[in-house]
Design a protein around this motif. Structure first.
Motif, short mmCIF file in Angstrom:
data_model
loop_
_atom_site.label_atom_id
_atom_site.label_comp_id
_atom_site.label_asym_id
_atom_site.label_seq_id
_atom_site.Cartn_x
_atom_site.Cartn_y
_atom_site.Cartn_z
N PHE A 53 0.82 -1.20 0.00
CA PHE A 53 0.00 0.00 0.00
C PHE A 53 0.86 1.26 0.00
O PHE A 53 0.59 2.22 0.71
CB PHE A 53 -0.97 0.01 1.19
CG PHE A 53 -2.07 -0.99 1.04
CD1 PHE A 53 -3.10 -0.79 0.13
CD2 PHE A 53 -2.07 -2.15 1.79
CE1 PHE A 53 -4.09 -1.71 -0.03
CE2 PHE A 53 -3.06 -3.08 1.63
CZ PHE A 53 -4.08 -2.87 0.72
N ARG A 54 1.89 1.24 -0.83
CA ARG A 54 2.72 2.43 -1.00
C ARG A 54 2.26 3.18 -2.24
O ARG A 54 2.10 2.61 -3.31
CB ARG A 54 4.19 2.03 -1.15
CG ARG A 54 5.14 3.22 -1.27
CD ARG A 54 6.58 2.74 -1.28
NE ARG A 54 6.85 1.89 -2.43
CZ ARG A 54 7.26 2.36 -3.63
NH1 ARG A 54 7.44 3.66 -3.79
NH2 ARG A 54 7.48 1.54 -4.62
N GLU A 55 2.01 4.47 -2.06
CA GLU A 55 1.55 5.27 -3.19
C GLU A 55 2.69 5.50 -4.16
O GLU A 55 3.79 5.91 -3.77
CB GLU A 55 1.02 6.62 -2.68
CG GLU A 55 0.51 7.49 -3.83
CD GLU A 55 0.20 8.89 -3.36
OE1 GLU A 55 0.55 9.19 -2.19
OE2 GLU A 55 -0.35 9.68 -4.14
N LEU A 56 2.44 5.22 -5.45
CA LEU A 56 3.42 5.47 -6.51
C LEU A 56 3.12 6.85 -7.10
O LEU A 56 2.36 6.98 -8.07
CB LEU A 56 3.34 4.37 -7.57
CG LEU A 56 3.51 2.93 -7.05
CD1 LEU A 56 3.38 1.92 -8.19
CD2 LEU A 56 4.86 2.77 -6.36
N GLU A 57 3.69 7.87 -6.49
CA GLU A 57 3.34 9.23 -6.85
C GLU A 57 3.66 9.53 -8.31
O GLU A 57 2.94 10.28 -8.98
CB GLU A 57 4.08 10.21 -5.94
CG GLU A 57 3.72 10.06 -4.47
CD GLU A 57 4.44 11.08 -3.60
OE1 GLU A 57 4.88 12.10 -4.16
OE2 GLU A 57 4.56 10.85 -2.40
N GLU A 58 4.74 8.94 -8.80
CA GLU A 58 5.14 9.25 -10.17
C GLU A 58 4.17 8.65 -11.21
O GLU A 58 4.19 9.05 -12.37
CB GLU A 58 6.56 8.74 -10.42
CG GLU A 58 6.71 7.21 -10.43
CD GLU A 58 6.78 6.61 -9.03
OE1 GLU A 58 6.91 5.37 -8.94
OE2 GLU A 58 6.70 7.40 -8.05
N ARG A 59 3.32 7.70 -10.78
CA ARG A 59 2.41 7.06 -11.73
C ARG A 59 0.97 7.54 -11.55
O ARG A 59 0.07 7.07 -12.24
CB ARG A 59 2.47 5.55 -11.57
CG ARG A 59 3.88 5.00 -11.70
CD ARG A 59 3.92 3.49 -11.74
NE ARG A 59 3.33 2.96 -12.95
CZ ARG A 59 3.39 1.67 -13.32
NH1 ARG A 59 4.01 0.81 -12.55
NH2 ARG A 59 2.82 1.26 -14.42
N ASN A 60 0.74 8.43 -10.58
CA ASN A 60 -0.61 8.98 -10.41
C ASN A 60 -1.07 9.69 -11.67
O ASN A 60 -0.27 10.29 -12.40
CB ASN A 60 -0.66 9.95 -9.23
CG ASN A 60 -0.55 9.23 -7.90
OD1 ASN A 60 -0.74 8.01 -7.83
ND2 ASN A 60 -0.25 9.97 -6.84
N ILE A 61 -2.38 9.62 -11.91
CA ILE A 61 -2.97 10.27 -13.09
C ILE A 61 -3.79 11.45 -12.59
O ILE A 61 -4.87 11.27 -12.01
CB ILE A 61 -3.85 9.28 -13.88
CG1 ILE A 61 -3.06 8.01 -14.23
CG2 ILE A 61 -4.40 9.93 -15.14
CD1 ILE A 61 -3.92 6.90 -14.81
N SER A 62 -3.28 12.64 -12.76
CA SER A 62 -3.95 13.82 -12.24
C SER A 62 -5.02 14.30 -13.20
O SER A 62 -4.97 14.07 -14.41
CB SER A 62 -2.94 14.93 -11.98
OG SER A 62 -2.43 15.43 -13.22
N LEU A 63 -5.99 15.01 -12.66
CA LEU A 63 -7.07 15.55 -13.48
C LEU A 63 -6.53 16.60 -14.45
O LEU A 63 -7.02 16.69 -15.59
CB LEU A 63 -8.14 16.15 -12.57
CG LEU A 63 -9.36 16.76 -13.25
CD1 LEU A 63 -10.13 15.70 -14.03
CD2 LEU A 63 -10.28 17.42 -12.23
N GLU A 64 -5.52 17.36 -14.02
CA GLU A 64 -4.96 18.38 -14.90
C GLU A 64 -4.36 17.76 -16.16
O GLU A 64 -4.55 18.26 -17.28
CB GLU A 64 -3.88 19.20 -14.16
CG GLU A 64 -4.44 20.21 -13.18
CD GLU A 64 -4.85 19.57 -11.85
OE1 GLU A 64 -5.32 20.29 -10.98
OE2 GLU A 64 -4.72 18.33 -11.71
#
Length: 943
Positions: A53-64
Motif C-alpha cells: 500500500f505504497r503510493e506510486l506518486e510518479e504514476r498517479n494520473i492527475s485531473l490536470e
C-alpha cells in the motif's frame, strides 16, 4: 502496524484540494496483481502498490494532465466530474480506460503516461465495459441508454457505432451496469442492470439478459447490489453458464445454458425471511423415516429449479458430521411454515408448507415465480424467493408443534385458526371443515373490535404431497393464538388465546373443553391486535393505585423507635454469626387483577400424573395465564379399542393462584425420581424410560418472577427459587433440556434453560431448583431477539440477531455446533496472463468468471496476511485464519464466500487509504482484529 500512504506528498493539486477530492469512487485491481488504481471524487486516479500500500506518486494520473489532453472543441474543457469507472484493456495491460461522471472516457497509456484516445460521450456516465477482443467499449448512461464505441485502430478520438435505449422512448432510469460476453457459436450475451421506464416501472429492480432473439427482464424483489457471470471451460473463458446476482436480501444464480434460464437452487445463504419470521419451533433427534419423507416432499416442490449443480466451489469444510438429525421450523407472516435442516452449522431448506390454500384470501398465493404475460413489455420474469408482502396478515403463523414420532403437525395463526395436519406421501383432494370454539361461552357485554376470522373454502382443495390439513379449529373471537400443545398419543390438541383455552379431539373432530379466562375488567382483550390502545385514564388510575399501595406498605414497616432499631440490629448480628448470609431480595409488589390481559393463556401442558389421589394417576391438562393462575383438568380417555367411538371428557380438578399474580410462562410435572415426564410416544419408541409412578410427583410452576414447586396431588408448596426479587430480571423463555456429560456417554442431568428479559441465560437444576450457571447472551435492548429465542432439548438455542439471521448458542459441554472451515491464502503472485477482475463503480465487480476474482482475492488476502503479520498489536498469524473461518458458511465454503470477504476487506482497506489521503492516521485493521477477537464481526461495506 498497517502501513498507510505517506502524508508528506508533494503533489500540488492534493495540497490545495478539499477533503472530498480524495473520496474513492472507483477501484481497479491490475491483472499483474501488483497495482491498485483508485479513482476519486475529484477526478484524480491514485496508483497504489500492493501488498505494501505504497503510493506510486510518479504514476498517479492527475485531473490536470487528463484535461490538458482533451480536444480543444470539448465544451471549453468543462469539468469532467468524478471518476465513475476504471477498466483495463483485456489485450493490452498497459492501457487503462478512465470514465468520468460527465461522460468523457479516456484511454491512458501507463508507460507513456499520456492519453492515447478519447471517447466523447455526452450523457452522464454510469458504467463501462471493454469487450474481450479489445476493439470496442460499451458505455451505459443515466438516461437509460447504452452506446457502443470503436476503440481499435489509429486516431485519438473514437466514433460511436451504436446508441440504443432498450425500453422505449419515454424517460428511463439509469443503466447502472453493463456486461457483454461472447459465445463460441452465435451472438454475444448482453447484461444490463436497470434502464426501466421511469414512470411505469421505476420501482422495479431488474437485470435484462439479451441473447439473440431472447430478451428477459429478471425482476427481483429487493435492490440489486452487484452481479457477475460464470463461464465454461478450464480457464473460464468459454460460453456464459450462470449469472450470479447479489441483491439486498438474497443470492440468486440463473442457469444460462438451460432453456428458459431457470434458477439454480441455492444450497446456502437462503433467505430465512422470504416472508417475515413470526415464530420458531425446534425438534431434536428426528427419526430417519420422517426425515426422508419430509425431504421427499420438499424435492417435489423444487421441480422448477435447474438440474445443474451449484456452480461455485472452493474452501474446505472441517466440521465433523452431525451426531443427529435436527429440524428447525419457522412460521411466517404469509402463512407458510418452512422446515430447515438444523443439524449442522448451516440451515438447509428442506420443505415448505403453505396454509393459505385452506382459506379464501384477497389474492391467491402463486408459487410459480416464472410466470409472465405473453407479449408483455418489458418482458418481466420474477426471480428469487424473497417476498416481504403478505396477501392477508391474518394468515401469519404464531405457534407450531410437531410430533416427530407420529408425523402430526399443528399450526396456529393470527386469526385464531388452528390446523391439524398429517404427513402424506401422495397428493390428495379433500375438504377441510372448521369447528368453531366459542371461548367467551356466551358472556354478555363484550364486543370484539379486532379482525374478522378467515373464511374456509367450501370446495375440495388439492393438497400436494407433504403435510396435509384434515382438521381445523376456529377460535371465536378470532384472536391471536398464544399457546399450543399437541399430544399425538391421546389424539388431542389444546390451544389458548387472550380469552381462554380449549381442548380438541382431532380423531373424532369435536371440541372436548372450552374455558373462558377473560377478566370482566379486561376490555383490552376484546380490542384485538389492530386496536390495542390503552386508556390513559385507566393507566393513570393503575399507576396511582400502585403508588398508594407502596406508600401504605412503607408506613406499615417503618419503625421510628431507636430502641427497636438497635434491638433488631443486635438480633440480626447474632443470627448472621450462626447462619449463611442470604442474598438481598427486593420487595415485589403484587400485580393488580385489573391489569391488562390477565386472562391471556401463556402455557399449556399435558401430563399423566396424580390429581385426585396418590394411588391413581390420570391424564391431565394444565393451563397457565398471564394473571398468575394455574388451571388443571382431569381427562378421561376411553380404552384404545373404543377410542374412535366414545367421547373424551374433561373435568376441573385444581386451581392455583400465585400470590404476586406474575404471568405463568411454564409448567412441568416431575415424576417420582424428580425427572420431567417423557414426551408423548417417546416411551413407546424405546427412546426414554417410563415415568416413575411409585414416588410422589411434583408440579413445577415457572412464572416471570420465580420457580415454585408444589407436591401432588395435594398441591402444597414445597420449595421455590426467586429470580426477580434477587436481580430484578424476569423470565421470558424457558425449556427443559438434557445435559449430557462430555466425559461419560452414560451420564446426564435434566435441567431448565431460562432466558430473562436482561438477555441472560440461566441453567436451573431439577428437581432441586437451584441456579447452576448464568451467562450473558443477548443484549437487553434487543427485545425482538429475546422474544424470538427457542431452546432445544439438548441445551442449545436459536434467536434472531436480525430479521434474516439466526444465532445459535449452546449451554451444553457435549452438544456444541460451531463452524470449522478454511479458505487457503495463496502465497504466489498472480501472473499478468490471468483474467482480470473488473470493478465498476464503488464496488468490486466480477468480470469474466469465478476465476476472474483470483486477482482480487489473492491481493486482498495477501494484504490481510501482510497487515496481520506486521500489526504491532497482534503478531498471531492464525488471526487471519480466524477471520476467514468465521466468514465462511459451514458446509458451503465457496469462492463467493471469499469474494464477500475480499470485497468487504478491500473496501475497508480503501477506506483506510482514503483516510490517509485526507491526513487521517488510525489504522483500520488494528480496530477490526480487536473487534473480531472480542467476538465482534469484520466490518463490511455497510458498517
Amino acid at each position: 502496524m498497517m502501513r498507510t500512504l505517506p502524508s508528506h506528498r508533494s503533489t500540488s493539486y492534493h495540497s490545495r484540494a478539499p477533503p472530498s477530492v480524495t473520496r474513492v469512487t472507483a477501484v481497479l485491481t491490475h491483472s499483474s496483481g501488483d497495482l491498485l488504481f483508485l479513482g476519486t471524487e475529484g477526478g484524480h486516479v491514485f496508483v497504489v502498490e500492493v501488498p505494501g500500500f505504497r503510493e506510486l506518486e510518479e504514476r498517479n494520473i492527475s485531473l490536470e494532465n487528463v484535461t490538458n489532453s482533451l480536444p480543444e472543441d470539448y465544451g471549453g474543457r468543462r469539468s469532467l466530474e468524478h471518476v465513475e469507472s476504471l477498466q483495463e484493456n483485456p489485450v493490452n495491460p498497459r492501457q487503462v480506460l478512465i470514465g468520468y461522471g460527465r461522460g468523457m472516457m479516456v484511454i491512458w497509456d501507463l508507460e507513456r503516461q499520456s492519453a492515447v484516445k478519447h471517447i466523447p460521450a455526452t450523457q452522464q456516465l454510469e458504467s463501462v465495459w471493454w469487450t474481450e477482443d479489445g476493439g470496442h467499449v460499451l458505455s451505459s448512461h443515466s438516461d437509460g441508454s447504452y452506446c457502443r464505441w470503436m476503440v481499435a485502430g489509429e486516431g485519438t478520438q473514437s466514433e460511436q457505432e451504436k446508441s440504443e435505449v432498450p425500453y422505449g422512448h419515454f424517460p428511463c432510469k439509469a443503466i447502472s451496469k453493463i456486461i457483454q460476453l461472447p459465445t463460441e457459436q452465435g451472438p454475444p450475451f448482453l447484461f444490463l442492470s436497470g434502464g426501466m421506464p421511469r414512470a411505469s416501472y421505476g420501482d422495479r429492480h431488474c437485470i435484462s439478459v439479451i441473447h439473440s432473439k431472447t430478451h428477459v427482464a429478471l425482476d427481483f424483489t429487493s435492490r440489486i447490489i452487484d452481479f457477475f457471470v460464470i463461464r465454461d471451460g478450464p480457464d473460464h473463458t468459454g460460453d456464459p453458464s450462470a449469472l450470479v446476482v447479489l441483491v439486498e436480501e438474497e443470492l440468486v444464480v440463473i442457469d444460462l445454458q438451460t432453456e428458459g434460464w431457470p434458477v439454480i437452487q441455492t444450497p446456502y445463504l437462503v433467505p430465512l425471511h422470504c416472508s417475515a419470521i413470526t415464530c420458531s419451533h425446534h425438534v431434536s433427534a428426528i427419526p430417519l423415516k420422517l426425515w426422508e419423507r419430509v425431504l421427499s416432499a420438499g424435492a417435489l416442490q423444487n421441480t422448477h429449479y435447474s438440474k445443474k449443480p451449484w456452480p461455485i466451489t472452493g474452501g474446505q469444510n472441517l466440521s465433523p458430521d452431525a451426531p443427529q438429525r435436527d429440524l428447525l421450523l419457522t412460521g411466517h407472516e404469509d402463512g407458510t411454515v418452512r422446515f430447515w435442516d438444523a443439524s449442522g452449522v448451516c440451515l438447509y431448506p428442506m420443505y415448505k408448507l403453505s396454509t393459505a390454500g385452506v382459506f379464501l384470501t384477497d389474492a391467491e398465493p402463486n408459487d410459480n415465480m416464472n410466470q409472465g404475460t405473453e407479449g408483455e413489455w418489458p418482458p418481466f420474469r420474477k426471480v428469487g424467493c424473497f417476498d416481504p408482502y403478505s396477501d392477508d396478515p391474518r394468515l401469519g403463523v404464531q405457534k407450531i408443534h410437531l410430533c416427530k414420532y407420529s408425523g402430526y403437525l399443528t399450526v396456529a395463526g393470527t386469526a385464531g385458526q388452528i390446523l391439524v395436519l398429517e404427513l402424506n406421501d401422495e397428493a390428495a383432494e379433500q375438504t377441510v371443515e372448521a369447528t368453531v370454539a366459542d371461548l367467551l361461552q356466551g358472556q354478555e357485554g363484550f364486543r370484539w373490535k379486532g379482525h374478522t376470522r378467515l373464511e374456509v373454502k367450501e370446495e375440495p382443495v388439492m393438497f400436494p404431497p407433504g403435510f396435509q390439513p384434515f382438521a381445523l379449529v376456529q377460535c371465536q373471537p378470532p384472536a391471536v393464538v398464544t399457546a399450543l400443545t399437541l399430544h399425538s398419543e391421546w389424539k388431542l390438541v389444546t390451544f389458548g388465546t387472550s380469552h381462554g383455552f380449549g381442548l380438541y379431539d382431532y380423531q373424532q373432530k369435536n371440541t372436548v373443553l372450552v374455558r373462558c379466562t377473560l377478566n370482566p375488567s379486561d376490555q383490552l382483550a376484546m380490542e384485538g391486535p389492530l386496536s390495542r390502545v390503552k386508556s390513559i385514564k385507566k393507566s393513570l388510575r393503575q399507576s396511582f393505585r400502585r403508588i398508594r399501595r407502596s406508600r401504605v406498605s412503607l408506613r406499615k414497616h417503618h419503625v421510628n423507635s431507636a430502641a427497636k432499631v438497635q434491638e433488631a440490629n443486635a438480633r440480626l448480628e447474632a443470627e448472621l454469626a450462626e447462619m449463611e448470609l442470604a442474598p438481598v431480595q427486593r420487595k415485589i409488589e403484587a400485580r393488580s387483577s385489573d391489569d391488562s390481559f390477565t386472562g391471556l393463556v401463556r402455557t399449556l401442558y399435558f401430563a399423566d400424573t396424580f390429581l385426585s389421589d396418590s394411588s391413581h394417576h390420570t391424564p391431565s391438562l394444565w393451563a397457565g395465564t398471564n394473571g398468575g393462575s394455574v388451571l388443571a383438568y382431569q381427562l378421561r380417555l376411553p380404552p384404545v379399542e373404543r377410542r374412535a367411538e366414545d367421547p373424551v371428557s374433561a373435568h376441573p380438578a385444581k386451581e392455583i393462584q400465585l400470590m404476586h399474580r406474575a404471568p405463568v410462562v411454564g409448567i412441568v410435572v416431575l415424576d417420582g425420581h424428580g425427572s420431567p415426564l417423557p414426551e408423548p410416544l417417546e416411551v413407546a419408541h424405546d427412546l426414554a424410560r417410563s415415568a416413575d409412578m411409585q414416588g410422589c410427583h411434583q408440579l413445577l410452576v415457572i412464572s416471570e418472577e420465580q420457580f415454585k414447586v408444589f407436591t401432588l396431588p395435594k398441591v402444597s408448596a414445597k420449595m421455590k427459587l426467586k429470580l426477580t426479587a434477587i436481580d430484578g430480571s424476569r423470565v421470558r423463555r424457558v425449556g427443559v433440556a438434557w445435559f449430557g456429560s462430555s466425559r461419560s456417554e452414560d451420564y446426564g442431568e435434566s435441567g431448565l434453560t431460562v432466558l430473562t428479559n436482561q438477555g441472560d441465560l440461566h441453567v436451573v437444576s431439577l428437581p432441586g431448583v437451584k441456579l447452576q450457571v448464568q451467562y450473558p447472551c443477548i443484549r437487553r435492548e434487543d427485545v425482538s431477539g429475546i422474544a424470538s429465542c427457542v431452546f432445544t432439548k439438548h441445551g442449545q438455542g436459536f434467536y434472531l440477531i436480525s430479521p434474516s439471521e439466526f444465532e445459535r448458542f449452546s449451554l451444553s459441554a457435549r452438544c456444541v455446533v460451531e463452524p470449522r472451515s478454511l479458505v487457503e491464502v495463496p502465497s504466489q503472485t498472480p501472473s499478468t496472463t490471468l483474467p482480470r477482475a473488473q470493478p465498476d463503480g464503488p464496488s468490486v465487480a466480477h468480470r469474466n468468471s469465478t476465476r476472474a476474482t483470483d486477482d482480487v482475492e489473492g491481493s486482498a488476502r495477501r494484504v490481510m496476511e501482510h497487515a496481520l503479520l506486521n500489526d504491532e498489536t497482534t503478531h498471531d498469524h492464525p488471526t487471519a485464519r480466524f477471520i476467514i473461518t468465521n466468514l465462511t458458511h459451514g458446509n458451503c465454503q465457496s469462492s463467493l464466500c471469499v469474494c464477500g470477504l475480499t470485497c468487504s476487506f478491500l473496501t475497508a482497506v480503501l477506506q483506510e487509504i482514503q483516510k490517509s489521503l485526507e491526513g487521517y492516521q488510525p489504522t483500520f485493521l488494528e480496530n477490526n482484529v480487536k473487534s473480531a477477537l472480542a467476538g465482534g464481526k469484520v466490518l463490511t461495506n455497510g458498517d
